[in-house]
Scaffold this motif. Structure first.
Motif, PDB file in Angstrom:
ATOM      1  N   GLY A 245       0.817  -1.213   0.000  1.00  0.00           N
ATOM      2  CA  GLY A 245       0.000   0.000   0.000  1.00  0.00           C
ATOM      3  C   GLY A 245       0.847   1.258   0.000  1.00  0.00           C
ATOM      4  N   ILE A 246       1.880   1.303   0.824  1.00  0.00           N
ATOM      5  CA  ILE A 246       2.769   2.469   0.878  1.00  0.00           C
ATOM      6  C   ILE A 246       3.488   2.655  -0.451  1.00  0.00           C
ATOM      7  CG2 ILE A 246       4.850   3.395   1.938  1.00  0.00           C
ATOM      8  CD1 ILE A 246       2.468   3.686   3.722  1.00  0.00           C
ATOM      9  N   ALA A 247       3.949   1.553  -1.022  1.00  0.00           N
ATOM     10  CA  ALA A 247       4.656   1.640  -2.306  1.00  0.00           C
ATOM     11  C   ALA A 247       3.735   2.193  -3.392  1.00  0.00           C
ATOM     12  CB  ALA A 247       5.188   0.265  -2.701  1.00  0.00           C
ATOM     13  N   THR A 248       2.484   1.747  -3.399  1.00  0.00           N
ATOM     14  CA  THR A 248       1.530   2.237  -4.387  1.00  0.00           C
ATOM     15  C   THR A 248       1.243   3.714  -4.186  1.00  0.00           C
ATOM     16  OG1 THR A 248       0.498   0.046  -4.523  1.00  0.00           O
ATOM     17  CG2 THR A 248      -0.790   1.914  -5.322  1.00  0.00           C
ATOM     18  N   ALA A 249       1.098   4.120  -2.910  1.00  0.00           N
ATOM     19  CA  ALA A 249       0.815   5.528  -2.622  1.00  0.00           C
ATOM     20  C   ALA A 249       1.983   6.422  -3.001  1.00  0.00           C
ATOM     21  CB  ALA A 249       0.484   5.690  -1.140  1.00  0.00           C
ATOM     22  N   LEU A 250       3.214   5.946  -2.818  1.00  0.00           N
ATOM     23  CA  LEU A 250       4.387   6.749  -3.173  1.00  0.00           C
ATOM     24  C   LEU A 250       4.473   6.972  -4.679  1.00  0.00           C
ATOM     25  CD1 LEU A 250       7.120   5.242  -0.801  1.00  0.00           C
ATOM     26  CD2 LEU A 250       6.240   7.590  -0.754  1.00  0.00           C
ATOM     27  N   ARG A 293       7.543  22.077   4.355  1.00  0.00           N
ATOM     28  CA  ARG A 293       6.465  21.554   5.190  1.00  0.00           C
ATOM     29  C   ARG A 293       5.154  21.511   4.417  1.00  0.00           C
ATOM     30  NH1 ARG A 293       2.220  22.645   7.674  1.00  0.00           N
ATOM     31  NH2 ARG A 293       2.226  24.776   6.881  1.00  0.00           N
ATOM     32  N   GLN A 294       4.887  22.515   3.588  1.00  0.00           N
ATOM     33  CA  GLN A 294       3.663  22.550   2.788  1.00  0.00           C
ATOM     34  C   GLN A 294       3.651  21.423   1.756  1.00  0.00           C
ATOM     35  OE1 GLN A 294       3.649  26.498   1.141  1.00  0.00           O
ATOM     36  NE2 GLN A 294       3.052  27.486   3.076  1.00  0.00           N
ATOM     37  N   ILE A 295       4.790  21.220   1.111  1.00  0.00           N
ATOM     38  CA  ILE A 295       4.879  20.124   0.130  1.00  0.00           C
ATOM     39  C   ILE A 295       4.660  18.775   0.824  1.00  0.00           C
ATOM     40  CG2 ILE A 295       6.431  18.921  -1.456  1.00  0.00           C
ATOM     41  CD1 ILE A 295       7.787  21.620  -1.992  1.00  0.00           C
ATOM     42  N   GLU A 296       5.261  18.617   1.998  1.00  0.00           N
ATOM     43  CA  GLU A 296       5.102  17.381   2.759  1.00  0.00           C
ATOM     44  C   GLU A 296       3.649  17.145   3.141  1.00  0.00           C
ATOM     45  OE1 GLU A 296       6.845  15.403   6.889  1.00  0.00           O
ATOM     46  OE2 GLU A 296       6.745  17.583   6.642  1.00  0.00           O
ATOM     47  N   SER A 297       2.974  18.195   3.608  1.00  0.00           N
ATOM     48  CA  SER A 297       1.574  18.078   4.012  1.00  0.00           C
ATOM     49  C   SER A 297       0.692  17.690   2.838  1.00  0.00           C
ATOM     50  CB  SER A 297       1.101  19.403   4.620  1.00  0.00           C
ATOM     51  OG  SER A 297      -0.267  19.335   4.967  1.00  0.00           O
ATOM     52  N   ALA A 298       0.906  18.319   1.685  1.00  0.00           N
ATOM     53  CA  ALA A 298       0.111  17.986   0.497  1.00  0.00           C
ATOM     54  C   ALA A 298       0.369  16.557   0.049  1.00  0.00           C
ATOM     55  CB  ALA A 298       0.436  18.974  -0.625  1.00  0.00           C
ATOM     56  N   ALA A 299       1.636  16.130   0.130  1.00  0.00           N
ATOM     57  CA  ALA A 299       1.976  14.763  -0.272  1.00  0.00           C
ATOM     58  C   ALA A 299       1.330  13.735   0.649  1.00  0.00           C
ATOM     59  CB  ALA A 299       3.499  14.592  -0.271  1.00  0.00           C
ATOM     60  N   MET A 300       1.297  14.020   1.948  1.00  0.00           N
ATOM     61  CA  MET A 300       0.696  13.087   2.897  1.00  0.00           C
ATOM     62  C   MET A 300      -0.801  12.945   2.657  1.00  0.00           C
ATOM     63  SD  MET A 300       3.209  11.940   4.704  1.00  0.00           S
ATOM     64  CE  MET A 300       2.550  11.273   6.215  1.00  0.00           C
ATOM     65  N   LYS A 301      -1.477  14.043   2.325  1.00  0.00           N
ATOM     66  CA  LYS A 301      -2.915  13.982   2.019  1.00  0.00           C
ATOM     67  C   LYS A 301      -3.160  13.145   0.777  1.00  0.00           C
ATOM     68  CE  LYS A 301      -4.143  18.422   4.118  1.00  0.00           C
ATOM     69  NZ  LYS A 301      -4.652  19.804   3.885  1.00  0.00           N
ATOM     70  N   LYS A 302      -2.296  13.314  -0.236  1.00  0.00           N
ATOM     71  CA  LYS A 302      -2.444  12.548  -1.467  1.00  0.00           C
ATOM     72  C   LYS A 302      -2.213  11.063  -1.217  1.00  0.00           C
ATOM     73  CE  LYS A 302      -1.156  12.827  -6.349  1.00  0.00           C
ATOM     74  NZ  LYS A 302      -0.308  13.554  -7.348  1.00  0.00           N
ATOM     75  N   MET A 303      -1.222  10.755  -0.390  1.00  0.00           N
ATOM     76  CA  MET A 303      -0.955   9.357  -0.061  1.00  0.00           C
ATOM     77  C   MET A 303      -2.099   8.737   0.743  1.00  0.00           C
ATOM     78  SD  MET A 303       3.116   9.240   0.888  1.00  0.00           S
ATOM     79  CE  MET A 303       3.006   7.487   1.261  1.00  0.00           C
ATOM     80  N   LYS A 304      -2.660   9.509   1.667  1.00  0.00           N
ATOM     81  CA  LYS A 304      -3.778   9.011   2.463  1.00  0.00           C
ATOM     82  C   LYS A 304      -4.960   8.628   1.590  1.00  0.00           C
ATOM     83  CE  LYS A 304      -6.652  10.210   6.428  1.00  0.00           C
ATOM     84  NZ  LYS A 304      -6.971  11.273   7.454  1.00  0.00           N
ATOM     85  N   LYS A 305      -5.236   9.462   0.577  1.00  0.00           N
ATOM     86  CA  LYS A 305      -6.332   9.170  -0.353  1.00  0.00           C
ATOM     87  C   LYS A 305      -6.009   7.911  -1.173  1.00  0.00           C
ATOM     88  CE  LYS A 305      -8.964  11.170  -4.186  1.00  0.00           C
ATOM     89  NZ  LYS A 305      -9.131  12.357  -5.078  1.00  0.00           N
ATOM     90  N   ALA A 306      -4.746   7.795  -1.599  1.00  0.00           N
ATOM     91  CA  ALA A 306      -4.348   6.617  -2.392  1.00  0.00           C
ATOM     92  C   ALA A 306      -4.436   5.341  -1.549  1.00  0.00           C
ATOM     93  CB  ALA A 306      -2.931   6.809  -2.924  1.00  0.00           C
ATOM     94  N   LEU A 307      -4.071   5.412  -0.275  1.00  0.00           N
ATOM     95  CA  LEU A 307      -4.145   4.240   0.613  1.00  0.00           C
ATOM     96  C   LEU A 307      -5.594   3.832   0.836  1.00  0.00           C
ATOM     97  CD1 LEU A 307      -1.406   5.028   3.281  1.00  0.00           C
ATOM     98  CD2 LEU A 307      -1.437   3.092   1.710  1.00  0.00           C
ATOM     99  N   ALA A 308      -6.487   4.821   0.982  1.00  0.00           N
ATOM    100  CA  ALA A 308      -7.917   4.504   1.179  1.00  0.00           C
ATOM    101  C   ALA A 308      -8.467   3.777  -0.042  1.00  0.00           C
ATOM    102  CB  ALA A 308      -8.691   5.791   1.439  1.00  0.00           C
ATOM    103  N   GLU A 309      -8.074   4.211  -1.241  1.00  0.00           N
ATOM    104  CA  GLU A 309      -8.528   3.537  -2.450  1.00  0.00           C
ATOM    105  C   GLU A 309      -7.916   2.141  -2.573  1.00  0.00           C
ATOM    106  OE1 GLU A 309      -7.415   6.194  -5.538  1.00  0.00           O
ATOM    107  OE2 GLU A 309      -9.038   7.639  -5.126  1.00  0.00           O
TER     108      GLU A 309
END
Length: 311
Positions: A245-250, A293-309
């Motif tokens: 899941g993490i690999a897919t989200a990355l 920090r902003q780039i990191e925050s946006a990336a984490m949100k995108k990964m969270k959505k990818a993990l949920a899918e």
């Protein structure tokens, strides 16, 4: 419908589905047959449950019960250390399964396996509670004879001790020998039984007292929760998310965002320290630490959505 689903519908909804399982007296054959029974798909399970609820279809009830017999067997194994026959534990668990099937609502959006676990364990717990005293104190005919006679003999010894103006709660060596000789048992058995009798009972399922809604007893840890089917499924799901899941989200991130996440959260150096700090990454990319920090925050949100899918 898959081939497996077709087999399950045809096999479990026959005129006499119970003929597929041998009597519980032959435990090995019963377990082997139960484990060979096909599982129901979610749609088949829902259809059978609705037929039972709306039409009182007993064949549908039989199909639901038979497809979950292996669940009862799995749960009952967790309680084999309490001196009770495995077949009896399975029987009590099957009663819980039947209660669950009768009360199951297919429109609640949960699978029967999740709902039935509570009822199966509740019946097995009740059975253990009813038999705990006998299991711990007297498990053989000789022990039961010793149990029922030791108390009366101790009362006689206590009366003699009172006459002699001495006070003792336990038997001395001479009295142990007399009891063993009188009941034709070993001295060690007398000592063991007296220890059990003097130990008192432990309430496995304590009733909460006034102001104490969190009363805790041994019933809470009778079974190993990590071996429950739901816990094992959750564990496998977590392992799957933490790897694939993490690999897919990355893979959904751009190169810069991916490197920032990996440096900040996934990298571990040989000395046990983490990756780069916000300031180190900011200096590397020639931007401010706040921008990193902003780039990191946006990336984490995108990964969270990818993990949920992915889940």
């Amino acid at each position: 419908m898959s081939n497996l689903s077709a087999v399950s519908s045809q096999s479990l909804a026959v005129a006499n589905p119970w003929a597929m399982v041998p009597p519980l007296g032959n435990l090995d054959a019963y377990i082997s047959a139960a484990n060979r029974l096909p599982l129901l798909s979610q749609e088949e399970e829902r259809n059978f449950a609705r037929r039972l609820r709306d039409e009182g279809d007993l064949q549908a009830a039989g199909a639901l019960i038979l497809s979950h017999l292996r669940l009862v067997i799995s749960i009952s194994r967790q309680y084999l250390g309490y001196g009770l026959p495995h077949g009896d534990l399975i029987q009590e668990g099957n009663i819980g399964l039947m209660k669950a099937v009768r009360r199951f609502d297919p429109d609640q959006g949960v699978r029967l396996v999740s709902y039935a676990i509570h009822w199966i364990k509740a019946e097995i717990h009740e059975y253990i509670l009813k038999n705990w005293r006998m299991v711990k104190v007297a498990t053989t005919k000789a022990q039961r004879k010793l149990f029922f006679n030791l108390r009366s003999l101790k009362q006689g010894f206590k009366a003699e001790a009172v006459d002699a103006d001495t006070h003792r709660e336990t038997l001395n060596s001479e009295e142990i020998g007399l009891v063993a000789e009188h009941l034709n048992v070993k001295r060690e058995e007398v000592v063991e039984m007296e220890t059990r009798l003097s130990g008192g009972d432990v309430m496995l399922d304590p009733t909460p007292s006034d102001g104490d809604d969190e009363a805790f007893g041994p019933i809470a840890y009778l079974a190993d929760a990590t071996q429950e089917p739901t816990a094992q499924l959750e564990s496998r799901q977590r392992d799957r998310l933490s790897t694939d899941g993490i690999a897919t989200a990355l893979e959904t991130l751009d190169p810069r965002s991916r490197r920032i996440v990996e440096e900040r959260w996934l990298k571990v150096n040989d000395d046990g320290s983490g990756g780069m700090t916000l300031h180190e990454l900011a200096a590397d990319y020639g931007v401010s630490a706040e921008r990193i920090r902003q780039i990191e925050s946006a990336a984490m949100k995108k990964m969270k959505k990818a993990l949920a899918e992915y889940a």
